[in-house]
Design a protein around this motif. Sequence first.
Motif, PDB file in Angstrom:
ATOM      1  N   THR A 143      37.894  46.870  28.122  1.00 14.67           N
ATOM      2  CA  THR A 143      37.155  47.186  26.896  1.00 14.67           C
ATOM      3  C   THR A 143      37.529  48.530  26.283  1.00 14.67           C
ATOM      4  O   THR A 143      36.981  48.911  25.246  1.00 14.67           O
ATOM      5  CB  THR A 143      35.632  47.182  27.177  1.00 14.67           C
ATOM      6  OG1 THR A 143      35.354  48.093  28.257  1.00 14.67           O
ATOM      7  CG2 THR A 143      35.144  45.797  27.562  1.00 14.67           C
ATOM      8  N   GLY A 144      38.465  49.252  26.885  1.00 19.05           N
ATOM      9  CA  GLY A 144      38.791  50.598  26.422  1.00 19.05           C
ATOM     10  C   GLY A 144      39.521  50.622  25.092  1.00 19.05           C
ATOM     11  O   GLY A 144      40.001  49.594  24.590  1.00 19.05           O
ATOM     12  N   ASP A 145      39.636  51.808  24.514  1.00 20.09           N
ATOM     13  CA  ASP A 145      40.315  51.979  23.225  1.00 20.09           C
ATOM     14  C   ASP A 145      41.791  51.609  23.333  1.00 20.09           C
ATOM     15  O   ASP A 145      42.472  51.969  24.300  1.00 20.09           O
ATOM     16  CB  ASP A 145      40.193  53.428  22.747  1.00 20.09           C
ATOM     17  CG  ASP A 145      38.769  53.791  22.376  1.00 20.09           C
ATOM     18  OD1 ASP A 145      37.907  52.890  22.352  1.00 20.09           O
ATOM     19  OD2 ASP A 145      38.529  54.991  22.118  1.00 20.09           O
ATOM     20  N   ILE A 146      42.279  50.907  22.316  1.00 21.50           N
ATOM     21  CA  ILE A 146      43.683  50.471  22.275  1.00 21.50           C
ATOM     22  C   ILE A 146      44.581  51.650  21.908  1.00 21.50           C
ATOM     23  O   ILE A 146      44.287  52.427  20.991  1.00 21.50           O
ATOM     24  CB  ILE A 146      43.860  49.328  21.264  1.00 21.50           C
ATOM     25  CG1 ILE A 146      43.127  48.068  21.761  1.00 21.50           C
ATOM     26  CG2 ILE A 146      45.334  49.026  21.022  1.00 21.50           C
ATOM     27  CD1 ILE A 146      43.038  46.961  20.732  1.00 21.50           C
ATOM     28  N   LEU A 147      45.696  51.783  22.616  1.00 18.86           N
ATOM     29  CA  LEU A 147      46.684  52.820  22.329  1.00 18.86           C
ATOM     30  C   LEU A 147      47.871  52.227  21.563  1.00 18.86           C
ATOM     31  O   LEU A 147      48.106  52.568  20.417  1.00 18.86           O
ATOM     32  CB  LEU A 147      47.135  53.483  23.636  1.00 18.86           C
ATOM     33  CG  LEU A 147      46.016  54.186  24.415  1.00 18.86           C
ATOM     34  CD1 LEU A 147      46.486  54.600  25.805  1.00 18.86           C
ATOM     35  CD2 LEU A 147      45.493  55.396  23.644  1.00 18.86           C
ATOM     36  N   LEU A 148      48.611  51.325  22.197  1.00 20.93           N
ATOM     37  CA  LEU A 148      49.740  50.656  21.548  1.00 20.93           C
ATOM     38  C   LEU A 148      49.731  49.173  21.902  1.00 20.93           C
ATOM     39  O   LEU A 148      49.204  48.772  22.951  1.00 20.93           O
ATOM     40  CB  LEU A 148      51.074  51.264  21.977  1.00 20.93           C
ATOM     41  CG  LEU A 148      51.376  52.705  21.550  1.00 20.93           C
ATOM     42  CD1 LEU A 148      52.715  53.148  22.142  1.00 20.93           C
ATOM     43  CD2 LEU A 148      51.379  52.867  20.035  1.00 20.93           C
TER      44      LEU A 148
END
Length: 314
Positions: A143-148
């Motif tokens: 569920t974490g923030d998307i980076l790439l």
Amino acid sequence: MKIIFFGTPEFSIPSLISLSKSEEVIEVITQPDRPKGRKRELSPPPVKIVVERLGIPLLQPERIKNAEFIKSINKLSPDVIVVVAYGKILPSEILTIPRLGCVNLHASLLPRYRGAAPINWAIINGERLTGVTTMRMDEGMDTGDILLQKEMEIENKDTAETLSIKLANTGANLLVETLKGIESGSIIPRKQDESKATFAPMLKKDDGRIDWRKSALEIHNQIRGMNPWPGAFSYIDGKRLNIWKASVNSQLSTLNSQLSSDAGLIQVIDREGIHVITGNGIIVLKELQPESRARMSAEAFANGYRIKEGMRFI
């Protein structure tokens, strides 16, 4: 950049090798050796074999919530922790240790297919597009923030095994790019859209059982998505067998609805394979494996086990 790497299966290996070439991997954490095969002999996870060749320190904790284990990670003062298919959720006590956070590589285009088996379910569900995502880890399940992210087409011939190899290699490159971007500050994390989230639960053996009332295309996708584990399977003449390879008969892809009552019935056996009626269309079985036997062509199976037209898979 000092990295602690968490990973276990074959999928983790390209990422570990790439990071060991571009960064300083100071420790690898993998699952303990587990019993495998009929003799239940202890077998090391794939990552362990590679780590021993690379000469990187290795730990195989049974429990990662153990206070002594968490203390040992803290003492190493990593800049970042990288997780690639480790198999357990990291506790908050570990997530807060590295100064640059914890980064996970996931084999889907999040928020779609969160969970343990994203590659399998993408194929089973007939997706044409998938990919890999790097994200900042939190205490949730993917569920974490998307980076790439990097997209990839799913080809008709792809199985879970072949697609996993391609995604693992693409993911390794994306992971290196992600860490460079984190260090330089060029990546802006973005929240996942919860309204678009779908899930890919861990597969069970029974998920492999074929329901011949489904369409030929659905069954074909199931066979591909269950390869190599747990394997799609069915029964005929009282015998269980795995089905590893098949194709959809494009000339007979839309049978009349009245034939759905014949689902599972063998229509034709020829050099192409065993043609089976489904709830919609014909599927051609090409490679099968009876219990306790090697894989074999459909023609060899039909001859060796006296399988005839008119018999039914159940």
